[in-house]
Scaffold this motif. Structure first.
Motif, short mmCIF file in Angstrom:
data_model
loop_
_atom_site.label_atom_id
_atom_site.label_comp_id
_atom_site.label_asym_id
_atom_site.label_seq_id
_atom_site.Cartn_x
_atom_site.Cartn_y
_atom_site.Cartn_z
N PHE A 1 50.15 -40.27 24.93
CA PHE A 1 49.78 -41.19 23.85
C PHE A 1 49.33 -42.54 24.42
CE2 PHE A 1 50.80 -44.70 21.07
CZ PHE A 1 50.31 -44.31 19.84
N LEU A 2 50.11 -43.08 25.35
CA LEU A 2 49.76 -44.38 25.94
C LEU A 2 48.45 -44.32 26.71
CD1 LEU A 2 53.31 -45.44 27.20
CD2 LEU A 2 52.03 -46.47 25.31
N SER A 3 48.21 -43.21 27.40
CA SER A 3 46.96 -43.08 28.15
C SER A 3 45.76 -43.05 27.21
CB SER A 3 47.01 -41.80 28.99
OG SER A 3 48.07 -41.83 29.92
N LEU A 4 45.88 -42.30 26.11
CA LEU A 4 44.78 -42.23 25.16
C LEU A 4 44.58 -43.56 24.44
CD1 LEU A 4 45.25 -38.67 23.61
CD2 LEU A 4 43.61 -39.41 25.32
N GLN A 5 45.67 -44.28 24.18
CA GLN A 5 45.52 -45.59 23.55
C GLN A 5 44.82 -46.57 24.48
OE1 GLN A 5 49.03 -48.07 22.47
NE2 GLN A 5 48.15 -48.07 20.42
N VAL B 31 56.24 -47.77 22.13
CA VAL B 31 56.11 -46.42 22.69
C VAL B 31 56.43 -46.45 24.19
CG1 VAL B 31 54.53 -44.51 23.15
CG2 VAL B 31 54.46 -45.69 20.96
N LEU B 32 55.95 -47.48 24.90
CA LEU B 32 56.24 -47.60 26.32
C LEU B 32 57.74 -47.71 26.57
CD1 LEU B 32 55.43 -48.01 29.28
CD2 LEU B 32 55.12 -50.45 28.76
N VAL B 33 58.40 -48.60 25.81
CA VAL B 33 59.85 -48.77 25.97
C VAL B 33 60.58 -47.47 25.63
CG1 VAL B 33 61.87 -49.99 25.08
CG2 VAL B 33 59.78 -51.26 25.58
N GLY B 34 60.18 -46.83 24.52
CA GLY B 34 60.82 -45.58 24.14
C GLY B 34 60.64 -44.49 25.18
#
Length: 288
Positions: A198-202, A237-240
């Protein structure tokens, strides 16, 4: 930290004195000083900033390690468990208030301020001759060329990823309750992988929006609210993801039982909260 030095009674556990709060304070001081010096291009600022980050990571590892050792040693009774649950609940509530304020700013801008500016008549034409009372509305030197984000494509894929991650995390929790360590480990690993994807796509979406759609922080209220809401959520999301990765490493060391696993449960609460916020964000920011 020596767990045996803590004070025990039938209801509570008071840990022995810890050095970690003062270490954390020093880390934050170095981070603030290093950032200020770096912004003003003063020599040594970057090294102080890096040192502060290193001290902060050391503090987090040490303090979390102490809490984990206390938990695994059986120092926390039912009353402490209740305190942890209430603490996590209030923390998530405070995060809800943060997002409520940001969603409120989006609502005010889109449904109140923009229509009111469009009703100013000749004054509006004199001050902002190219302004149209519609959303999204841009202001600034690059207003004419930016393109709003479309809900289809990466936003839909990211929505599917987060919903899937909620399912894999629930599957991992089921495995824990059933004492199936293989399911627990695999479910957590998949959840961490989906969070990282998710983070990469964001990050790719941000690069595309900034370079191809000309959607920047200077793109008026729309650009500011878009990056504020999605960026703040991305930070969560990163922290989670980091928290769940920590839970995965603990699982590999044999931690957690069906009766004693609040660390895992708190991480699951946080992740499901992040999922729900994204659904609201997807509808209110991308679709409306």
């Amino acid at each position: 930290m020596n767990v045996e030095n803590g004070v025990h009674d039938a209801h509570y556990f008071v840990p022995s004195p810890s050095r970690w709060p003062i270490v954390g304070a020093c880390a934050l001081f170095c981070l603030g000083l290093g950032a200020a010096l770096s912004i003003n291009q003063v020599g040594g600022g970057g090294w102080i900033l890096l040192a502060g980050l290193g001290i902060l990571l050391w503090m987090l590892r040490g303090w979390f390690g102490d809490v984990i050792r206390e938990s695994e040693a059986g120092a926390y009774g039912q009353q402490v468990d209740y305190s942890f649950r209430w603490g996590m609940s209030w923390f998530i509530f405070s995060e809800i208030m943060f997002f409520a304020a940001f969603f409120g700013a989006l609502f005010y801008t889109r449904t109140i301020s923009v229509p009111e500016l469009g009703l100013m008549g000749d004054t509006q034409q004199w001050l902002w001759p190219q302004f149209h009372a519609e959303w999204p509305q841009a202001t600034g030197p690059k207003a004419a060329s930016y393109v709003a984000m479309h809900p289809l494509g990466l936003p839909v894929i990211n929505t599917a990823l987060l919903l899937s991650s909620g399912a894999t995390l629930t599957w991992a929790h089921w495995g824990l309750l059933q004492q199936n360590r293989k399911v627990l480990s695999l479910g957590l690993a998949l959840t961490v992988l989906l969070g990282a994807l998710f983070l990469s796509l964001q990050a790719y979406e941000y690069h595309h929006a900034w370079t191809q759609l000309n959607l920047t922080l200077a793109s008026g209220a729309y650009g500011a609210t878009f990056y504020l809401l999605t960026g703040f959520h991305g930070l969560h999301v990163l922290v989670g993801t980091l928290i769940l990765a920590t839970m995965w490493f603990r699982v590999q060391r044999g931690h957690f039982t069906p009766q004693h696993h609040f660390g895992f449960e708190a991480a699951a609460w946080y992740w499901h909260f992040v999922d729900v916020v994204w659904l609201l964000l997807f509808v209110l920011v991308y679709c409306m």
